[in-house]
Design a protein around this motif. Structure first.
Motif, mmCIF file in Angstrom:
data_model
loop_
_atom_site.group_PDB
_atom_site.id
_atom_site.type_symbol
_atom_site.label_atom_id
_atom_site.label_comp_id
_atom_site.label_asym_id
_atom_site.label_seq_id
_atom_site.Cartn_x
_atom_site.Cartn_y
_atom_site.Cartn_z
ATOM 1 N N ARG A 201 0.835 -1.202 0.000
ATOM 2 C CA ARG A 201 0.000 0.000 0.000
ATOM 3 C C ARG A 201 0.868 1.250 0.000
ATOM 4 N NH1 ARG A 201 -2.950 2.697 5.121
ATOM 5 N NH2 ARG A 201 -3.760 4.528 4.051
ATOM 6 N N LEU A 202 1.912 1.245 0.823
ATOM 7 C CA LEU A 202 2.777 2.418 0.909
ATOM 8 C C LEU A 202 3.493 2.669 -0.410
ATOM 9 C CD1 LEU A 202 4.109 4.667 2.565
ATOM 10 C CD2 LEU A 202 5.812 3.008 3.301
ATOM 11 N N LEU A 203 3.992 1.613 -1.042
ATOM 12 C CA LEU A 203 4.716 1.777 -2.304
ATOM 13 C C LEU A 203 3.814 2.356 -3.394
ATOM 14 C CD1 LEU A 203 6.822 -1.517 -2.338
ATOM 15 C CD2 LEU A 203 7.609 0.800 -1.800
ATOM 16 N N VAL A 204 2.556 1.912 -3.415
ATOM 17 C CA VAL A 204 1.621 2.438 -4.408
ATOM 18 C C VAL A 204 1.358 3.921 -4.167
ATOM 19 C CG1 VAL A 204 -0.760 2.328 -5.247
ATOM 20 C CG2 VAL A 204 0.536 0.221 -4.888
ATOM 21 N N VAL A 205 1.120 4.302 -2.908
ATOM 22 C CA VAL A 205 0.843 5.710 -2.601
ATOM 23 C C VAL A 205 2.052 6.579 -2.934
ATOM 24 C CG1 VAL A 205 0.215 7.359 -0.797
ATOM 25 C CG2 VAL A 205 -0.833 5.098 -0.824
ATOM 26 N N LEU A 206 3.254 6.078 -2.668
ATOM 27 C CA LEU A 206 4.462 6.819 -3.026
ATOM 28 C C LEU A 206 4.553 7.015 -4.539
ATOM 29 C CD1 LEU A 206 7.054 5.130 -0.630
ATOM 30 C CD2 LEU A 206 6.277 7.510 -0.517
ATOM 31 N N ALA A 207 4.221 5.976 -5.305
ATOM 32 C CA ALA A 207 4.252 6.095 -6.764
ATOM 33 C C ALA A 207 3.228 7.118 -7.253
ATOM 34 C CB ALA A 207 3.981 4.732 -7.405
ATOM 35 N N LEU A 208 2.037 7.116 -6.656
ATOM 36 C CA LEU A 208 1.009 8.083 -7.050
ATOM 37 C C LEU A 208 1.457 9.505 -6.727
ATOM 38 C CD1 LEU A 208 -2.244 6.255 -5.886
ATOM 39 C CD2 LEU A 208 -1.181 6.247 -8.140
ATOM 40 N N ALA A 209 2.068 9.700 -5.558
ATOM 41 C CA ALA A 209 2.548 11.034 -5.182
ATOM 42 C C ALA A 209 3.603 11.523 -6.163
ATOM 43 C CB ALA A 209 3.112 11.006 -3.764
ATOM 44 N N ALA A 210 4.494 10.621 -6.585
ATOM 45 C CA ALA A 210 5.538 11.004 -7.542
ATOM 46 C C ALA A 210 4.935 11.417 -8.879
ATOM 47 C CB ALA A 210 6.513 9.844 -7.730
ATOM 48 N N LEU A 211 3.954 10.668 -9.372
ATOM 49 C CA LEU A 211 3.353 10.971 -10.662
ATOM 50 C C LEU A 211 2.577 12.293 -10.633
ATOM 51 C CD1 LEU A 211 2.141 7.387 -11.625
ATOM 52 C CD2 LEU A 211 3.808 8.759 -12.900
ATOM 53 N N VAL A 212 1.803 12.508 -9.581
ATOM 54 C CA VAL A 212 1.027 13.755 -9.483
ATOM 55 C C VAL A 212 1.958 14.954 -9.371
ATOM 56 C CG1 VAL A 212 -0.554 15.068 -8.001
ATOM 57 C CG2 VAL A 212 -1.055 12.677 -8.557
ATOM 58 N N ASN A 213 3.043 14.823 -8.600
ATOM 59 C CA ASN A 213 3.964 15.947 -8.462
ATOM 60 C C ASN A 213 4.773 16.166 -9.739
ATOM 61 O OD1 ASN A 213 4.503 17.921 -6.427
ATOM 62 N ND2 ASN A 213 6.597 17.171 -6.308
ATOM 63 N N ALA A 214 5.044 15.095 -10.471
ATOM 64 C CA ALA A 214 5.706 15.253 -11.773
ATOM 65 C C ALA A 214 4.840 16.085 -12.708
ATOM 66 C CB ALA A 214 5.992 13.889 -12.393
ATOM 67 N N ALA A 215 3.542 15.835 -12.687
ATOM 68 C CA ALA A 215 2.627 16.622 -13.514
ATOM 69 C C ALA A 215 2.654 18.090 -13.118
ATOM 70 C CB ALA A 215 1.205 16.066 -13.390
ATOM 71 N N THR A 216 2.674 18.350 -11.804
ATOM 72 C CA THR A 216 2.692 19.736 -11.317
ATOM 73 C C THR A 216 3.955 20.460 -11.766
ATOM 74 O OG1 THR A 216 1.411 19.067 -9.372
ATOM 75 C CG2 THR A 216 2.563 21.182 -9.257
ATOM 76 N N PHE A 217 5.112 19.840 -11.545
ATOM 77 C CA PHE A 217 6.377 20.501 -11.847
ATOM 78 C C PHE A 217 6.664 20.550 -13.335
ATOM 79 C CE2 PHE A 217 7.210 20.508 -7.415
ATOM 80 C CZ PHE A 217 8.209 21.438 -7.215
ATOM 81 N N CYS A 218 6.128 19.608 -14.085
ATOM 82 C CA CYS A 218 6.333 19.621 -15.531
ATOM 83 C C CYS A 218 5.845 20.929 -16.133
ATOM 84 C CB CYS A 218 5.584 18.446 -16.151
ATOM 85 S SG CYS A 218 5.764 18.338 -17.940
ATOM 86 N N THR A 219 4.685 21.384 -15.679
ATOM 87 C CA THR A 219 4.141 22.647 -16.186
ATOM 88 C C THR A 219 4.689 23.842 -15.421
ATOM 89 O OG1 THR A 219 2.093 21.702 -17.050
ATOM 90 C CG2 THR A 219 2.029 24.018 -16.401
ATOM 91 N N PHE A 220 4.774 23.738 -14.090
ATOM 92 C CA PHE A 220 5.126 24.902 -13.286
ATOM 93 C C PHE A 220 6.528 25.420 -13.606
ATOM 94 C CE2 PHE A 220 6.583 26.973 -9.339
ATOM 95 C CZ PHE A 220 5.587 27.934 -9.215
ATOM 96 N N THR A 221 7.458 24.513 -13.889
ATOM 97 C CA THR A 221 8.835 24.932 -14.185
ATOM 98 C C THR A 221 8.896 25.839 -15.409
ATOM 99 O OG1 THR A 221 9.723 22.921 -13.202
ATOM 100 C CG2 THR A 221 11.153 24.104 -14.738
ATOM 101 N N TYR A 222 8.019 25.584 -16.377
ATOM 102 C CA TYR A 222 8.042 26.350 -17.620
ATOM 103 C C TYR A 222 6.836 27.281 -17.737
ATOM 104 C CZ TYR A 222 11.534 22.835 -18.511
ATOM 105 O OH TYR A 222 12.641 22.034 -18.404
ATOM 106 N N LEU A 223 6.285 27.682 -16.574
ATOM 107 C CA LEU A 223 5.114 28.541 -16.593
ATOM 108 C C LEU A 223 5.439 29.925 -17.153
ATOM 109 C CD1 LEU A 223 2.123 28.507 -15.885
ATOM 110 C CD2 LEU A 223 2.709 29.304 -13.585
#
Length: 387
Positions: A201-223
């Motif tokens: 369960r923990l490994l899955v939640v960690l993977a989800l957190a990484a993917l959601v934050n990747a989406a955030t920073f992918c756009t925010f860095t080049y805003l």
């Protein structure tokens, strides 16, 4: 909530300002140090990479220290590397200072999350987490736009000096307000905590957190290049757009803090669907200034509501690893923060345009849903097979 948790949030504000402020400084740094915009964007990935390595490493190394001492060591080191970054004329040296600053930031945030979770009531880890992450979102509201304004007026180095200066009062505040909790006992405990962090369960939640934050920073860095080259805003609008994103992120952390302890499924499913739709809509309408302003706020809100809820779920799932649970949450966030700008920068370098990171963000959130669905299917299969 204990007042010391709010003091930790103050220190996280200074560190969050540093982590996020490059989104408003990338063009200036690229021009001053004679590198491309994607190369300057790699400074964000370098910081995130340092956070990934530093979070568990610094948490393990500081397990023998009283927590107040660990927090102070990390905060002072963070302040000093920003002085070095402000003084250098070399992109390579600046890159190294970002990694070192990230190591210090990672150590502080990992110990800070563990300290806050330990001081909070048992059923309020989400609220405690939201206070610390609130420091990051306030950095987006105030610190990052101020850094962008300083960079445009006095040069990007002035933003680094400002981060060093606002870290100084945080040092004295931590010294006076955070209790000097006893250190953890030695190495065997670290081994036990690492074993506890292998739960599915923990490994899955960690993977989800990484993917959601990747989406955030992918756009925010080049805003900044997105709003000036695609949406048609003048450079003078950049601090206001960054502040709007920050206001949204603060709203998102506030929502996450109120709901992540009691209704996390609602935030994760409904918020995740809205987040995916929002990135796709933003990509399709990025040429509209009105749509850009609206979606910058909305996506900031959704990204941080979902992200902070996932971090709270990490802390709940890592009750047998009180010292290292926070470090793995920090590492997961920064796996995403490192990967997102690299992928977004690659699409820009490939000639797909400054709006292309928005499509990548949508794909990354879709990947999070696919990961969650696959994990649930595996879990149900295991339950059926065990009968």
């Amino acid at each position: 909530m204990p007042f010391a948790i709010y003091i930790l949030g103050l220190a996280v504000f200074a560190q969050g300002t540093s982590e996020f402020m490059l989104s408003g400084l990338v063009p200036n740094i690229a021009a001053d140090l004679n590198v491309s915009i994607p190369a300057a964007g790699a400074l964000t990935s370098a910081f995130a990479a340092g956070m990934i390595v530093g979070a568990p490493l610094m948490a393990v190394l500081s397990m023998r220290w009283p927590r107040r001492r660990a927090l102070l060591v990390f905060l002072v080191a963070f302040m000093l590397v920003h002085v070095a970054g402000a003084l250098t004329a070399s992109f390579s040296v600046l890159l190294v200072t970002r990694v070192l600053g990230a190591l210090a930031n990672a150590g502080f945030l990992a110990v800070g999350l563990a300290t806050a979770a330990g001081m909070a009531p048992p059923n309020a880890k989400g609220r405690a987490t939201s206070i610390l992450l609130g420091g990051i979102t306030l950095a987006c509201v105030a610190g990052v736009p101020a850094g962008a304004a300083l960079g445009q007026t006095f040069g990007w180095r002035s933003a680094f000096w400002a981060v060093a200066l606002i870290s100084l009062p945080a040092v004295f505040a931590v010294l006076r307000s955070v209790p000097d909790l006893a250190p953890a006992t030695g190495g065997p405990r670290a081994g036990r905590e690492l074993r506890a962090l292998r739960g599915p369960r923990l490994l899955v939640v960690l993977a989800l957190a990484a993917l959601v934050n990747a989406a955030t920073f992918c756009t925010f860095t080049y805003l900044t290049p997105l709003v000036t080259n695609v949406s048609g805003f003048s450079p003078g609008w950049v601090p206001a757009v960054l502040a709007l994103f920050g206001l949204g992120s603060f709203a998102g952390v506030t929502i996450g803090g109120r709901l992540s302890d009691t209704r996390p499924t609602l935030v994760l499913i409904a918020g995740g669907i809205a987040l995916l739709a929002g990135w796709a809509l933003f990509a399709a309408t990025a040429g509209s200034p009105v749509a850009t302003l609206l979606l910058v706020f909305v996506q900031g809100t959704l990204s941080f509501a979902v992200g902070s809820t996932l971090i709270a779920q990490v802390l709940y799932a890592a009750t047998q690893a009180p010292s290292l649970g926070g470090s793995f949450a920090t590492a997961a966030l920064n796996v995403g923060a490192a990967a997102g700008p690299v992928i977004g920068g690659a699409t820009i370098a490939a000639g797909l345009g400054y709006h292309s990171p928005l499509w990548v963000s949508a794909v990354l959130v879709a990947a999070a849903f696919a990961t969650a669905g696959l994990a649930e299917a595996v879990r149900r299969h295991a339950v059926v097979a065990a009968r």
